[in-house]
Structures are given as C-alpha cells and as structure tokens.
Design an enzyme around this catalytic site. Sequence first.
Site, PDB file in Angstrom:
ATOM      1  N   VAL A  32      -4.422  -8.735  -6.814  1.00 19.86           N
ATOM      2  CA  VAL A  32      -3.411  -9.451  -6.046  1.00 19.86           C
ATOM      3  C   VAL A  32      -2.123  -8.650  -6.126  1.00 19.86           C
ATOM      4  O   VAL A  32      -1.881  -7.919  -7.089  1.00 19.86           O
ATOM      5  CB  VAL A  32      -3.179 -10.902  -6.542  1.00 19.86           C
ATOM      6  CG1 VAL A  32      -4.360 -11.795  -6.179  1.00 19.86           C
ATOM      7  CG2 VAL A  32      -2.892 -10.955  -8.022  1.00 19.86           C
ATOM      8  N   SER A  33      -1.291  -8.775  -5.094  1.00 22.09           N
ATOM      9  CA  SER A  33      -0.091  -7.947  -4.982  1.00 22.09           C
ATOM     10  C   SER A  33       1.090  -8.439  -5.805  1.00 22.09           C
ATOM     11  O   SER A  33       1.963  -7.660  -6.161  1.00 22.09           O
ATOM     12  CB  SER A  33       0.335  -7.843  -3.513  1.00 22.09           C
ATOM     13  OG  SER A  33      -0.699  -7.259  -2.762  1.00 22.09           O
TER      14      SER A  33
END
Length: 193
Positions: A10-11
């Site tokens: 996930v960013s």
Amino acid sequence: MGKLIGYARVSTRQQSTDRQEADLLAAGVRRDDLYVDQGVSGARASRPQFDRAVDALEEGDTLVITTLDRLGRSTQNMLAFAEELRQIDAGLRVLNLGGGDVDTSTPMGSMLFTIMAALAQMEHDIKSERITDSVSKRRAAGKHLGGRPRRITDSQIRSALHLIQNGETTAQVIRDLGISRSTFYRRAAELTP
C-alpha cells in the site's frame, strides 16, 4: 513445483494490506512467504519487502500479487521485472486476472503481461489526470481543497498582531501561540489588505 511467494503493498501508512494479505493466503501463499511493503509508493523502483520477495524467488517459484499495479506504475519497470523473472525461470500470478498464472516465459504470457502492464499504467495516468482536473476546478470555484485544518484562527492572528502593536515582543507572542515565526508572518500577511 516451486513455492508461492506473496507480495502486498500500500502507498500510505493509513491504508491497510489486510484484504491483499487475505487474498494471497487464500491463494495458497504461506504466511512465512508473504512480504508486505507498508507506505511505499509503486512509483519507486526499489521497495524493501518487494526486493526481499524477489530475492526469495528460486527457479520454479511463482510470485503472487493481487493486482498488477502492486508491481509498479511504469510499463518499463514492469517489463524489466518480467525479464528478471524469466532469467530466474520464475512465474507470476496476478489474482485479479482470473487467478491464472501469467507465464512470462511463453510468447502468449509475455504478450498478456505487456498489455496488462500498459493498461495498469494507463489507468494510473487517467486517475492522476482526473485528480489534477478536479483540484483545478475546485480551486477555480474557490472551494476548500481539504488538507489539515488550521489550528490557529484568523482572529487569534489579529489579536497577536494587536499585542505586538501594543508593545509585546513578537517572539513572546509567537511562543504563546505555539506556531513558527514563518507561519505567523505568512498568516499575518494573508490578513493584511
């Protein structure tokens, strides 16, 4: 038959990999073979856990991801990665492509991977364009763009300016407000006509 190596990413730290991890485990990846990057952009070519997952791949193993964009944003990077997999004779399985293996060593698998990588990059570019367009429209309409709410109100800044005009030292007033000198001066400039 080699083992399955799972990778989730996930960013931002606020996002969760729970769903990706559940899907990877359901696909047969062992928890010990699951690598997770938290708060790491797909635009970066080097990601710590991704690098570890790739290092763990041996001949005959398969890297399993939930969606193609977990590999990265750039078609060029994805194609270079496909070549890296080909060199170690490892496979790639993307769960949102129906759960089938994308065998990048075959002409058909290579073509499919190339097309999907290009589509993933196009989807990212379109999303970025929409966000930029939305921000521009909101800014032009004078609407709030979000962000962190101001802790110090305009009224407090005006009161602080009044105290300074009446002899209080700027340093003491700013210290009492609990903001930086540059923030105080920027906010004061915004209020003066």
